[in-house]
Design a protein around this motif. Structure first.
Motif, PDB file in Angstrom:
ATOM      1  N   PHE A 153       0.835  -1.191   0.000  1.00  0.00           N
ATOM      2  CA  PHE A 153       0.000   0.000   0.000  1.00  0.00           C
ATOM      3  C   PHE A 153       0.872   1.244   0.000  1.00  0.00           C
ATOM      4  O   PHE A 153       2.078   1.188   0.268  1.00  0.00           O
ATOM      5  CB  PHE A 153      -0.916   0.014   1.235  1.00  0.00           C
ATOM      6  CG  PHE A 153      -0.172   0.155   2.528  1.00  0.00           C
ATOM      7  CD1 PHE A 153       0.037   1.397   3.108  1.00  0.00           C
ATOM      8  CD2 PHE A 153       0.335  -0.966   3.174  1.00  0.00           C
ATOM      9  CE1 PHE A 153       0.735   1.533   4.300  1.00  0.00           C
ATOM     10  CE2 PHE A 153       1.028  -0.848   4.374  1.00  0.00           C
ATOM     11  CZ  PHE A 153       1.230   0.405   4.932  1.00  0.00           C
ATOM     12  N   SER A 154       0.223   2.360  -0.282  1.00  0.00           N
ATOM     13  CA  SER A 154       0.836   3.669  -0.122  1.00  0.00           C
ATOM     14  C   SER A 154      -0.192   4.593   0.510  1.00  0.00           C
ATOM     15  O   SER A 154      -1.363   4.590   0.115  1.00  0.00           O
ATOM     16  CB  SER A 154       1.270   4.243  -1.477  1.00  0.00           C
ATOM     17  OG  SER A 154       1.799   5.554  -1.323  1.00  0.00           O
ATOM     18  N   VAL A 155       0.234   5.352   1.517  1.00  0.00           N
ATOM     19  CA  VAL A 155      -0.654   6.312   2.164  1.00  0.00           C
ATOM     20  C   VAL A 155      -0.414   7.690   1.565  1.00  0.00           C
ATOM     21  O   VAL A 155       0.722   8.170   1.488  1.00  0.00           O
ATOM     22  CB  VAL A 155      -0.429   6.345   3.691  1.00  0.00           C
ATOM     23  CG1 VAL A 155      -1.282   7.456   4.327  1.00  0.00           C
ATOM     24  CG2 VAL A 155      -0.787   5.002   4.307  1.00  0.00           C
ATOM     25  N   VAL A 156      -1.494   8.330   1.167  1.00  0.00           N
ATOM     26  CA  VAL A 156      -1.456   9.613   0.479  1.00  0.00           C
ATOM     27  C   VAL A 156      -2.311  10.610   1.255  1.00  0.00           C
ATOM     28  O   VAL A 156      -3.335  10.239   1.842  1.00  0.00           O
ATOM     29  CB  VAL A 156      -1.994   9.451  -0.959  1.00  0.00           C
ATOM     30  CG1 VAL A 156      -2.176  10.803  -1.632  1.00  0.00           C
ATOM     31  CG2 VAL A 156      -1.074   8.561  -1.778  1.00  0.00           C
ATOM     32  N   SER A 157      -1.923  11.863   1.257  1.00  0.00           N
ATOM     33  CA  SER A 157      -2.757  12.930   1.810  1.00  0.00           C
ATOM     34  C   SER A 157      -3.365  13.723   0.661  1.00  0.00           C
ATOM     35  O   SER A 157      -2.653  14.212  -0.212  1.00  0.00           O
ATOM     36  CB  SER A 157      -1.933  13.868   2.703  1.00  0.00           C
ATOM     37  OG  SER A 157      -2.730  14.950   3.157  1.00  0.00           O
ATOM     38  N   ASN A 158      -4.675  13.821   0.662  1.00  0.00           N
ATOM     39  CA  ASN A 158      -5.405  14.556  -0.377  1.00  0.00           C
ATOM     40  C   ASN A 158      -6.516  15.367   0.287  1.00  0.00           C
ATOM     41  O   ASN A 158      -7.683  15.029   0.208  1.00  0.00           O
ATOM     42  CB  ASN A 158      -5.966  13.566  -1.400  1.00  0.00           C
ATOM     43  CG  ASN A 158      -6.812  14.191  -2.491  1.00  0.00           C
ATOM     44  OD1 ASN A 158      -7.746  13.573  -2.985  1.00  0.00           O
ATOM     45  ND2 ASN A 158      -6.507  15.415  -2.893  1.00  0.00           N
ATOM     46  N   PRO A 159      -6.169  16.445   0.983  1.00  0.00           N
ATOM     47  CA  PRO A 159      -7.171  17.191   1.757  1.00  0.00           C
ATOM     48  C   PRO A 159      -8.239  17.813   0.878  1.00  0.00           C
ATOM     49  O   PRO A 159      -8.011  18.127  -0.292  1.00  0.00           O
ATOM     50  CB  PRO A 159      -6.335  18.266   2.459  1.00  0.00           C
ATOM     51  CG  PRO A 159      -5.107  18.421   1.623  1.00  0.00           C
ATOM     52  CD  PRO A 159      -4.831  17.066   1.072  1.00  0.00           C
ATOM     53  N   GLU A 160      -9.419  17.959   1.477  1.00  0.00           N
ATOM     54  CA  GLU A 160     -10.534  18.583   0.755  1.00  0.00           C
ATOM     55  C   GLU A 160     -10.556  20.076   1.032  1.00  0.00           C
ATOM     56  O   GLU A 160     -10.160  20.532   2.098  1.00  0.00           O
ATOM     57  CB  GLU A 160     -11.856  17.919   1.153  1.00  0.00           C
ATOM     58  CG  GLU A 160     -12.144  17.861   2.643  1.00  0.00           C
ATOM     59  CD  GLU A 160     -12.767  19.124   3.196  1.00  0.00           C
ATOM     60  OE1 GLU A 160     -13.255  19.935   2.391  1.00  0.00           O
ATOM     61  OE2 GLU A 160     -12.768  19.296   4.420  1.00  0.00           O
ATOM     62  N   PHE A 161     -11.064  20.822   0.040  1.00  0.00           N
ATOM     63  CA  PHE A 161     -11.233  22.268   0.171  1.00  0.00           C
ATOM     64  C   PHE A 161     -12.655  22.624  -0.268  1.00  0.00           C
ATOM     65  O   PHE A 161     -12.858  23.373  -1.227  1.00  0.00           O
ATOM     66  CB  PHE A 161     -10.189  23.014  -0.658  1.00  0.00           C
ATOM     67  CG  PHE A 161      -8.773  22.743  -0.226  1.00  0.00           C
ATOM     68  CD1 PHE A 161      -8.218  23.429   0.844  1.00  0.00           C
ATOM     69  CD2 PHE A 161      -8.008  21.788  -0.878  1.00  0.00           C
ATOM     70  CE1 PHE A 161      -6.916  23.174   1.253  1.00  0.00           C
ATOM     71  CE2 PHE A 161      -6.703  21.521  -0.480  1.00  0.00           C
ATOM     72  CZ  PHE A 161      -6.154  22.219   0.589  1.00  0.00           C
TER      73      PHE A 161
END
Length: 469
Positions: A150-158
């Motif tokens: 797996f890979s953990v990604v940060s993709n915050p919402e705006f």
């Protein structure tokens, strides 16, 4: 692409419906079976313009499904979006229990390669904690993880409540944090494919490391909250020195380095994002031995601003409000939503009812939510002094004053003649500066706005500054 959204709250539901609209195969997972049943039956747990139609269209097309089956949902998506709540702890830190619970379930059930995407607003370092949680679950499995990776990604919402669907479908930026491992590169390619439809006209994606992406979300909300508190503090001074804060707003907003957004004086900000994110950022700073002086001031100003309408009313009527009746227009923390979390209206209502008043309240959308939320703030006797009105004019009937707390469009152009007739006395407290003082004068309505030059010229002339001059 096959996508799993963990959490069907505000962020998860909007994200899932919008990604399905782009042709992806989306499963939204939630352990709340009542919510899943509601969604599968065509109901909606939140109010967000355009979302109900979007969900219905994609559910009927088979691109959007709702489930409480954890194993099946984890198996479905190559991309696993974690979009669960991160409410504040007592010390202001973000509560990550739901995020880490989602990570554990992914680790327990995943096979093959998964991209795990933190969509929830989380403090710096959460991606590492999510990765460690998944690794621990993989190691604890009888199959030793079965070769899963797996890979953990940060993709915050705006997303802005009230405009979330449009914000998602027409983003001004897409922030993605990936690491530089081989798994990270694999995740990067999948996310490039996912977000390709948004980058046809120009590149909107900003790539960075995971920690920087996590921090970007907090920094953005902190800046917007700062602009609101900045203008509110100036508005309070404007009332004292005879300045119209609306004229000031136009004057400074015309500077392209400043702009007009989030410069409206009012009764303070609320909702699920700004209050908790400012506090969480302050909490992070304390963990590293720093104090964010500006953020502390932003929070203090906002808490004080929520008290302002109540103070204005007490200054006008006195501290004992028994026998007084007030109409309150607007309960949601902002227009376009039914969200009443930390809404200024809740602070105002507590103040009025503590002083003995009765109130009639109206909101175009948030009345059902108000019936649930207000008993959390008020005792039974106080709730008996709250009437839920059928219309704006119904709320005004027989009131000593009209108090505006939320700037719904439906409140912007009322029939002032009917309002004046319905009120016991022609008096308006405008917590969002919807109306112009000059227009209120023409109708013979006593008007109290926020920073609208309420002091007399004579009083200003006698100020210490002018006397010293």
């Amino acid at each position: 692409m096959k996508i799993t959204i963990i959490g069907t709250g505000y962020v998860g539901l909007v994200t899932g419906a919008c990604l399905a609209e782009l042709g992806n195969d989306v499963v939204c997972l939630d352990i709340d079976q009542n919510k899943i049943a509601l969604l599968n039956g065509g109901g909606m747990p939140i109010h967000e313009p355009g979302l109900e139609e979007l969900v219905a269209r994609n559910r009927e097309a088979g691109r959007l499904r709702f489930s409480s089956d954890i194993a099946a949902a984890v198996a479905h998506g190559d991309l696993q979006f974690i979009a669960v709540g991160t409410p504040p702890d007592e010390d202001g830190a973000a509560d990550l229990r739901h995020v880490l619970a989602a990570a554990r379930e992914i680790g327990r059930h995943m096979q093959g390669f998964k991209v795990v995407i933190d969509k929830s607003t989380v403090p710096v370092g959460t991606g590492e904690r999510v990765a460690a949680t998944i690794r621990a679950q993989l190691a604890a499995r009888p199959d030793g993880g079965g070769g899963a990776s797996f890979s953990v990604v940060s993709n915050p919402e705006f997303l802005k409540e009230g405009a979330a669907v449009d914000d998602f479908m027409r983003p001004d930026r897409i922030v993605i944090g990936c690491d530089d491992s081989s798994e990270g590169e694999r995740a990067r390619e999948l996310l490039r494919k996912l977000y390709r439809p948004f980058n046809r006209n120009r590149e909107r994606t900003h790539w960075m490391d995971v920690r920087s992406a996590e921090f970007t979300k907090y920094a953005a909300n902190a800046m917007l909250a700062t602009r609101i508190s900045f203008m509110n503090e100036l508005a309070n001074l404007a009332d004292q020195v005879g300045v119209d804060i609306e004229a000031v707003r136009h004057g400074i907003g015309s500077d392209p380095r400043i702009g007009h957004s989030f410069l409206y004086a009012g009764a303070g900000y609320g909702g699920s994002c700004f209050p908790k994110d400012v506090r969480a950022l302050e909490r992070t700073a304390r963990e590293f031995g720093q104090e964010l002086l500006i953020m502390s001031a932003v929070e203090a100003v906002n808490q004080r601003q929520k008290l302002l309408l109540g103070q204005k009313i007490v200054e006008r009527f006195g501290g004992d409000l028994r026998g007084r009746h007030f109409a309150v227009w607007g309960l949601a923390f902002k227009p376009g939503t039914d969200d009443m979390r930390e809404a200024p209206a809740r602070t105002l209502l507590r103040r009025l009812l503590d002083a003995g008043a009765t109130v009639a309240v109206y909101d175009p959308v948030a009345m059902p939510e108000a019936r649930r939320a207000l008993p959390l703030d008020l005792d039974r006797e106080q709730m008996e002094r709250v009437r839920f009105a059928a219309s704006p004019l119904d709320a005004v009937a027989g009131a000593d004053a009209l108090v505006i707390v939320t700037e719904w469009k439906a409140f912007r152009s009322p029939d002032f003649g009917k309002i004046k007739t319905a009120l016991r006395q022609p008096l308006v407290f405008d917590g969002r500066n919807l109306f112009e003082p000059e227009a209120m004068d023409e109708y013979g309505i006593e008007y109290h706005g926020i920073g609208r030059a309420s002091q007399t010229v004579a009083g200003i002339a006698e100020s210490p500054c002018r006397a010293a001059a």
